[in-house]
Design an enzyme around this catalytic site. Structure first.
Site: not given
Length: 304
Positions: A90, A160
């Site tokens: 990701s 993230k």
């Protein structure tokens, strides 16, 4: 040249010893006086007959050294730096699956909060990882993870990029860039071929104080804040759930790199909330002075 002091003759500066007279004890250097309370096996005679303490064998000191090292490692993991493993794609291409990153845990202890552009590790805020399998581990790995020498395989943490912080307004329309406080972000870190948000447009949302909005760099392969706007947290990550900022890719060696904040987050005007604060404080400070001046002028006209 020989040392003549060692062979000095009687009558040339030093008295000779008389037969039958015991020699006076020679005072040794300070700190070398034997300890009378020390056990016999802890002392040994040196060349002059004085007793000195024996040095402990290394194997006897080794357990203590190991304990000290483990305690230091545990303290470092708890308060300073911790290693984390990247389990997914990701964050490509910034981070690859299997990378080991070092996370700064010291800054949050002093009240520091995530800033725009930082790559952060945070605890799962609301079952974002529901259904994800937990990797198997063994006793050795669990122990090394506990003291911080290896990443934990049981902790369900995510990594993230922070896009917006408390007070910011963030949005992204299909075909357009991500905008923070009306400023479009140029995002060179996005995975090649990905769009900014075409798979999941969002906003505009205002980020609550004490929360952050996060997105993965591999936008079309990241279940980030965009996909959790219907959850209890509305897609926002509480600052208290942030473990720390990832600062270095430490492993493998050929991928060693720092993780700086991209320049796009430094563009003028992006920090609207912070930029208005000095002006608001200035107005608040000037208001009493203006009211005082008006009161003086009014009272002067009345008196006249």
């Amino acid at each position: 040249m020989s040392d003549v002091a060692a062979g000095a003759r009687p009558g040339h500066g030093e008295p000779a010893e008389r037969p039958g007279q015991p020699a006076e004890p020679v005072a040794g250097p300070p700190g070398e006086t034997p300890d009378p309370d020390a056990p016999a096996d802890a002392q040994a005679a040196d060349g002059d007959g004085r007793k000195v303490r024996k040095q402990r064998p290394f194997w006897k000191e080794l357990p203590l050294l190991i304990v000290v090292a483990l305690v230091l490692a545990l303290l470092i993991k708890t308060f300073l730096v911790q290693a984390f493993s990247i389990p997914s794609d990701s964050m490509q291409n910034t981070l690859q699956r299997g990378d080991r990153v070092l996370v700064d845990k010291l800054t949050p202890w002093f009240g520091g909060e995530p800033e725009r552009g930082e790559v952060v590790v945070f605890h799962d805020p609301d079952n974002w990882l529901a259904g994800e399998p937990t990797p198997e581990s063994n006793v050795v790995q669990d122990f090394l993870s506990f003291i911080g020498l290896m990443p934990s395989s049981k902790e369900k943490d995510l990594i993230k990029r922070t896009i917006a912080v408390g007070g910011d307004t963030v949005e992204c329309t299909k075909g357009g860039p991500v905008e923070v406080n009306g400023k479009a972000l140029v995002e060179p870190y996005i995975f090649p071929g990905d769009s900014a948000c075409d798979d999941k447009p969002f906003g505009p949302f205002k980020v609550p104080e004490g929360k952050i909005w996060v997105m993965g760099d591999h936008r079309q392969n990241s279940w980030d804040s965009r996909y959790h706007t219907e959850d209890a947290t509305k897609g926002f990550v509480p600052v208290e759930d942030v473990v720390g900022r990832a600062v270095v890719v430490a492993w493998p060696i050929n991928r060693w790199a720092t993780l700086p904040v991209p320049d796009t987050f430094d563009q003028p005007g992006i920090g609207v909330a912070a930029g208005l604060a000095p002006g608001a404080l200035g107005v608040a400070g000037a208001l009493p002075l203006v009211l005082w001046r008006r009161r003086r002028l009014t009272s002067g006209r009345t008196a006249g």
